[in-house]
Design a protein around this motif. Structure first.
Motif, PDB file in Angstrom:
ATOM      1  N   UNK A  99       0.859  -1.184   0.000  1.00 24.64           N
ATOM      2  CA  UNK A  99       0.000   0.000   0.000  1.00 24.64           C
ATOM      3  C   UNK A  99       0.891   1.228   0.000  1.00 24.64           C
ATOM      4  N   UNK A 100       0.271   2.380  -0.143  1.00 23.05           N
ATOM      5  CA  UNK A 100       1.022   3.633  -0.162  1.00 23.05           C
ATOM      6  C   UNK A 100       1.546   3.923   1.239  1.00 23.05           C
ATOM      7  N   UNK A 101       2.823   4.236   1.322  1.00 22.53           N
ATOM      8  CA  UNK A 101       3.443   4.585   2.599  1.00 22.53           C
ATOM      9  C   UNK A 101       4.305   5.825   2.391  1.00 22.53           C
ATOM     10  N   UNK A 102       4.188   6.822   3.247  1.00 22.16           N
ATOM     11  CA  UNK A 102       3.153   6.980   4.285  1.00 22.16           C
ATOM     12  C   UNK A 102       1.807   7.356   3.678  1.00 22.16           C
ATOM     13  N   UNK A 103       0.914   7.868   4.486  1.00 24.55           N
ATOM     14  CA  UNK A 103      -0.422   8.181   4.000  1.00 24.55           C
ATOM     15  C   UNK A 103      -0.371   9.280   2.937  1.00 24.55           C
ATOM     16  N   UNK A 104      -1.425   9.342   2.149  1.00 22.11           N
ATOM     17  CA  UNK A 104      -1.473  10.330   1.065  1.00 22.11           C
ATOM     18  C   UNK A 104      -1.445  11.754   1.596  1.00 22.11           C
ATOM     19  N   UNK A 105      -2.001  11.954   2.784  1.00 19.62           N
ATOM     20  CA  UNK A 105      -2.003  13.308   3.348  1.00 19.62           C
ATOM     21  C   UNK A 105      -0.585  13.804   3.635  1.00 19.62           C
ATOM     22  N   UNK A 106       0.336  12.879   3.911  1.00 12.21           N
ATOM     23  CA  UNK A 106       1.723  13.282   4.143  1.00 12.21           C
ATOM     24  C   UNK A 106       2.327  13.857   2.869  1.00 12.21           C
ATOM     25  N   UNK A 107       1.996  13.262   1.734  1.00 11.77           N
ATOM     26  CA  UNK A 107       2.525  13.758   0.458  1.00 11.77           C
ATOM     27  C   UNK A 107       1.884  15.088   0.066  1.00 11.77           C
ATOM     28  N   UNK A 108       0.590  15.211   0.326  1.00 11.85           N
ATOM     29  CA  UNK A 108      -0.121  16.411  -0.126  1.00 11.85           C
ATOM     30  C   UNK A 108       0.040  17.594   0.822  1.00 11.85           C
ATOM     31  N   UNK A 109       0.210  17.330   2.127  1.00 12.36           N
ATOM     32  CA  UNK A 109       0.260  18.414   3.102  1.00 12.36           C
ATOM     33  C   UNK A 109       1.667  18.712   3.608  1.00 12.36           C
ATOM     34  N   UNK A 110       2.593  17.765   3.481  1.00 15.36           N
ATOM     35  CA  UNK A 110       3.936  17.973   4.009  1.00 15.36           C
ATOM     36  C   UNK A 110       5.000  17.913   2.922  1.00 15.36           C
ATOM     37  N   UNK A 111       5.115  16.766   2.263  1.00 17.43           N
ATOM     38  CA  UNK A 111       6.216  16.563   1.324  1.00 17.43           C
ATOM     39  C   UNK A 111       6.104  17.504   0.130  1.00 17.43           C
ATOM     40  N   UNK A 112       4.922  17.577  -0.476  1.00 15.53           N
ATOM     41  CA  UNK A 112       4.750  18.417  -1.659  1.00 15.53           C
ATOM     42  C   UNK A 112       5.008  19.892  -1.395  1.00 15.53           C
ATOM     43  N   UNK A 113       4.255  20.523  -0.469  1.00 15.01           N
ATOM     44  CA  UNK A 113       4.513  21.949  -0.187  1.00 15.01           C
ATOM     45  C   UNK A 113       5.910  22.209   0.362  1.00 15.01           C
ATOM     46  N   UNK A 114       6.413  21.303   1.198  1.00 15.14           N
ATOM     47  CA  UNK A 114       7.748  21.508   1.751  1.00 15.14           C
ATOM     48  C   UNK A 114       8.828  21.485   0.689  1.00 15.14           C
ATOM     49  N   UNK A 115       8.720  20.555  -0.261  1.00 17.49           N
ATOM     50  CA  UNK A 115       9.701  20.502  -1.350  1.00 17.49           C
ATOM     51  C   UNK A 115       9.604  21.731  -2.244  1.00 17.49           C
TER      52      UNK A 115
END
Length: 285
Positions: free
Chosen positions: A142-158
């Motif tokens: 499955x997707x790891x970590x959760x999708x919210x981590x990519x959309x709320x943390x990883x994406x904007x942070x990068x």
């Protein structure tokens, strides 16, 4: 003249944005990261203050040393933030953190202004995180970590991190004071976004570790203890130095008949008592 002085002081003032970043990190339980952010804020502010007008008194170190620690602290902040984002277990987390501390120090001592001072730590951390997350995805299917981590943390942070690096290496020639100030702001926002919401090693509730002056001085209890937890009062022993034991110590643990206690005869004979009676009272034969 006043506008010129304010413009020259802008990089120094903008360095203080790392102070709220350190506060957010401490509130989330990332105390080591908070200390690194504070370290970055301090040396970056002092380094830029030495360039500003009328603030040369703050240069308590040589200019090249302040320059070195300013760049080193910024690169180290990037490294510890990405390692915290990876959410590694111990001892991998502490090992990789110390690996970055040592290697970044050597790399920046060799070259302080090349692209590798930031691309090296960022590239290494991204590679390690990618390998770890791919292994987790393979195990969980499955997707790891959760999708919210990519959309709320990883994406904007990068995005903010990439903006900060572009401002740092490609646009500072336009106007150093303003561009470098926006670089500080973008970098601080990237740290806040990439840092996880909670440190799972910091404890929860009453056992949560807190960062304070007493903690830094090693004067507080460990996270596993609490002031409210008190040991149960021990039952006081009834025997003290002021009480006489009722049990005869020399007869303890002995099953054989014991000799009678010796009672000394009275110093003066009691009237009306014969010698045979006295012998009988004292157990004599």
């Amino acid at each position: 003249m006043g506008a010129f002085i304010a413009k020259m002081l802008l990089p120094t003032v903008s360095s203080l944005v790392f102070l709220p970043t350190a506060s957010v990190a401490a509130k989330r339980g990332f105390h080591m990261e908070a200390m690194v952010y504070f370290f970055t804020m301090f040396f970056t502010a002092v380094y830029h203050a030495c360039d500003g007008p009328g603030l040369s008194i703050l240069c308590f170190m040589r200019y090249d040393i302040l320059e070195y620690f300013s760049v080193y602290a910024t690169a180290l902040s990037m490294w510890v933030t990405l390692i915290a984002l990876g959410d590694f277990d111990e001892p991998q987390r502490s090992t990789m953190t110390m690996f970055g501390v040592l290697t970044i120090a050597v790399r920046i001592y060799q070259d302080r202004w090349g692209y590798g001072i930031y691309s090296g730590p960022i590239g290494s951390a991204v590679f390690i995180i990618t390998v770890k997350w791919l292994q987790k995805m393979k195990q969980l299917k499955a997707v790891y970590p959760e999708k919210t981590v990519y959309t709320q943390q990883v994406g904007p942070g990068c995005c903010f991190g990439a903006l900060a690096l572009m401002l740092r290496f490609y646009f500072e020639e336009w106007d150093y004071a303003y561009v470098h100030s926006f670089y500080h702001l973008s970098l601080a926002v990237a740290f806040v976004l990439l840092l996880p919401k909670k440190n799972r090693y910091a404890g929860t509730g009453q056992n949560a570790a807190k960062l304070s002056c007493f903690t830094l001085c090693c004067c507080t209890m460990s996270p596993g203890t609490s002031k409210e937890k008190k040991d149960k009062p021990k039952k006081k022993s009834s025997r003290t130095v002021w009480t006489v034991p009722t049990e005869k110590l020399w007869t303890r643990g002995c099953s054989t008949p014991t000799l009678p206690l010796y009672n000394p005869p009275p110093s003066t004979p009691v009237k009306g008592t014969s010698i045979s009676k006295l012998k009988e009272m004292n157990g004599w034969k």
